[in-house]
Design an enzyme around this catalytic site. Sequence first.
Site, PDB file in Angstrom:
ATOM      1  N   PRO A 151       0.928  -1.092  -0.194  1.00  0.00           N
ATOM      2  CA  PRO A 151      -0.316   0.232  -0.375  1.00  0.00           C
ATOM      3  C   PRO A 151       1.199   1.556   0.062  1.00  0.00           C
ATOM      4  O   PRO A 151       1.713   1.606   0.374  1.00  0.00           O
ATOM      5  CB  PRO A 151      -0.902  -0.020   1.123  1.00  0.00           C
ATOM      6  N   GLU A 171      17.110   3.145  27.545  1.00  0.00           N
ATOM      7  CA  GLU A 171      16.595   3.339  25.858  1.00  0.00           C
ATOM      8  C   GLU A 171      19.015   3.458  26.124  1.00  0.00           C
ATOM      9  O   GLU A 171      18.836   3.423  24.559  1.00  0.00           O
ATOM     10  CB  GLU A 171      16.604   4.519  25.468  1.00  0.00           C
ATOM     11  N   HIS A 190      19.681   0.465  24.810  1.00  0.00           N
ATOM     12  CA  HIS A 190      19.507  -0.318  23.270  1.00  0.00           C
ATOM     13  C   HIS A 190      21.136   0.885  22.914  1.00  0.00           C
ATOM     14  O   HIS A 190      21.509   0.042  21.570  1.00  0.00           O
ATOM     15  CB  HIS A 190      17.992   0.197  22.709  1.00  0.00           C
TER      16      HIS A 190
HETATM   17  P1  ADP Z   1      -1.481   2.669  -4.083  1.00  0.00           P
HETATM   18  O1  ADP Z   1      -2.328   3.116  -4.744  1.00  0.00           O
HETATM   19  O2  ADP Z   1      -0.654   2.083  -4.495  1.00  0.00           O
HETATM   20  O3  ADP Z   1      -1.390   2.393  -2.381  1.00  0.00           O
HETATM   21  P2  ADP Z   1      -0.805   6.044  -3.949  1.00  0.00           P
HETATM   22  O4  ADP Z   1      -1.203   5.915  -5.721  1.00  0.00           O
HETATM   23  O5  ADP Z   1      -2.828   5.819  -3.790  1.00  0.00           O
HETATM   24  O6  ADP Z   1      -0.596   3.879  -3.806  1.00  0.00           O
HETATM   25  O7  ADP Z   1      -0.706   6.890  -3.378  1.00  0.00           O
HETATM   26  C1  ADP Z   1      -0.801   7.736  -2.797  1.00  0.00           C
HETATM   27  C2  ADP Z   1      -0.104   9.127  -2.922  1.00  0.00           C
HETATM   28  O8  ADP Z   1       1.191   8.951  -2.856  1.00  0.00           O
HETATM   29  C3  ADP Z   1      -0.080   9.478  -3.892  1.00  0.00           C
HETATM   30  O9  ADP Z   1      -1.426   9.651  -3.998  1.00  0.00           O
HETATM   31  C4  ADP Z   1       1.107  10.055  -4.256  1.00  0.00           C
HETATM   32  O10 ADP Z   1       1.341  11.646  -4.299  1.00  0.00           O
HETATM   33  C5  ADP Z   1       1.894   9.432  -3.622  1.00  0.00           C
HETATM   34  N1  ADP Z   1       2.654   8.675  -4.244  1.00  0.00           N
HETATM   35  C6  ADP Z   1       2.686   7.469  -3.694  1.00  0.00           C
HETATM   36  N2  ADP Z   1       3.912   6.719  -4.601  1.00  0.00           N
HETATM   37  C7  ADP Z   1       3.923   7.291  -5.214  1.00  0.00           C
HETATM   38  C8  ADP Z   1       5.207   7.848  -6.471  1.00  0.00           C
HETATM   39  N3  ADP Z   1       6.304   6.461  -6.241  1.00  0.00           N
HETATM   40  N4  ADP Z   1       5.545   9.125  -6.691  1.00  0.00           N
HETATM   41  C9  ADP Z   1       5.266  10.389  -6.580  1.00  0.00           C
HETATM   42  N5  ADP Z   1       4.383  10.339  -5.425  1.00  0.00           N
HETATM   43  C10 ADP Z   1       4.178   9.154  -4.607  1.00  0.00           C
HETATM   44 ZN    ZN Z   2      13.594  -1.306  24.622  1.00  0.00          ZN
END
Ligand code: ADP
Ligand code: ZN
Length: 562
Positions: free
Chosen positions: A203, A424, A427
Amino acid sequence: VTLAANFVFITFLFPGKPQRVEVSYTLFKQQVVLDNVAEISSRADTIQGSFRSPVPYPPDAEKAAQVSDFSTVQPAFADPGLESLLNEHAVVINAKPVDEVRSPLTTLLFSFGPTLLLIGGFIWLSRRAAGSAGGGIFGLGKSRAKRYDQTAPGDNKATFDDVAGIDEAKAELVEIVDFLKDPRSYTRLGGTAPKGVLLVGAPGTGKTLLARAVAGEAAVPFFSMGASEFVEMIVGVGASRVRDLFRQAQAAAPAIIFIDELDAIGRSRGGAVYSGGNSEQEQTLNQILTEMDGFSTQGGVIVLAATNRPEVLDPALLRPGRFDRRIAIQAPDTVGREAILRVHTRSVPLNPEVDLHDLAASTSGLVGADLKNLVNEAALLAAHRGMDAVRQMDFMDALEKIVLGPARPLILSAEERQRVAYHEGGHALLGLLMPEADPVHRVTIVPHGMALGVTYQRPTDDRHNYDEQYLRSRVVGAMGGRAAEEVVFGSRTTGAENDMQQATSIVRQMVTRWGMSEKIGPVALAPEGNPLLGGGEAYFGTSRPYSESTATLIDAEVARIL
Ligand code: ADP
Ligand code: ZN
């Protein structure tokens, strides 16, 4: 029916009484004291009534009207003296609200009116539905696809310039753009263009954006629909929505249909336990397959679909003539992240010291949508701090907020703070001392989200292949917090829970997925799963493909290594 309905409507809107004017409670009380209120009735906190002689209202305004019927609202703090005041000035207090005293005919209409309206509405709607051929009752079967007209200029338009950091995927889609621009010349030698392209990626990697950019580059309309929108409570709706969507797209061809979250309907049909909902899902899937087989690409419609779970898709979807092209979209590497940051900072004023390259190096693991969010958060933060341009510091603070969650105004006692600091510190020390560990970047004892303190280690490079020493260093680092507490305080707290979860998860995968235990050897014992996309650590229930004694051995190995 319509007549009666209208009549009720009219009776309701114009009860044939002089208009009631809302006056202030103060005015109302003044008039009571002046003996000018004849009668009132009240329900809840509303008081309605009439003045003996009309009162100009609003007071001292040129357009004041002469008010004789008024209503007012009693203040929330009850006015206990009101009743005796009313009695004193001989105001008649009615049991019923004045406006509800109605003639028997009106009463009759009021009681039957809603029913008549409903019946009338129902008849009207079903006429309308019957009028649009095959629309089903009330147009439920209509697709709710959003149409973005990429030919018209507007803020929805996206082009390849807006997509950065995923150049391989872009290169593969150039061909689709060429085809959409000129379907006939493309297929003149008898080749067939692809019908369906499946975009596979986590995603936020930009699948939707890429599909929109293809439409934008080719200047064709773009029909977008989430797969889950096809399937609803009512059986049969999904299939007819699919039909409608394809019909719309073909009428507008050349065009792109984009189906998001294809896995919501395209799940493999075998294997799983069937329930009522699944047959609806299956009908919808079948309808998509039928439509894809039915239309010829000569018409110039191409279906793009997105999923982050290709392994659950029904194989029928992936056959030639359907989604036969797959484009994998990886999370961007450092160079890619820098390019994406450049796209999203195009309209953001940056302080000259801002180093997007360094920022890209610090954001390993973030995808396009996260980076867009990062730029936005940084811009908001800088504005909030009264700056004219965004500084590197704003970016770093925004990053901390995104990775760790917002700082929490939690007041820790001095002892607690000291404990967290030692934890911390443990770590951080091990992060510095262990070979191959990611460099320690930031350590904080300001509580964030669920964490009381955080040690943030950041990889110097994008890693694609992790060696055993690196994994062991991470496990050792995770143990550092608890170890420091034991050395300094000689006791244990609940604060190490998340550390142990992380360490256990890594070690379990070392044993069952990556063959790093001598006792078990190079055997794949973890369920298939894409480690990039998370999950797939252990089998649940009885489906695991190894014996009880192997399970015991795995547990023993995990415990030993930890
Ligand atoms: P997906 O459909 O893979 O979940 P989206 O296309 O909905 O992701 O991405 C959400 C937003 O994040 C896009 O509208 C864009 O603004 C930004 N974004 C994601 N990937 C890119 C990319 N490779 N280059 C520029 N902007 C991006
Ligand atoms: Zn810890």
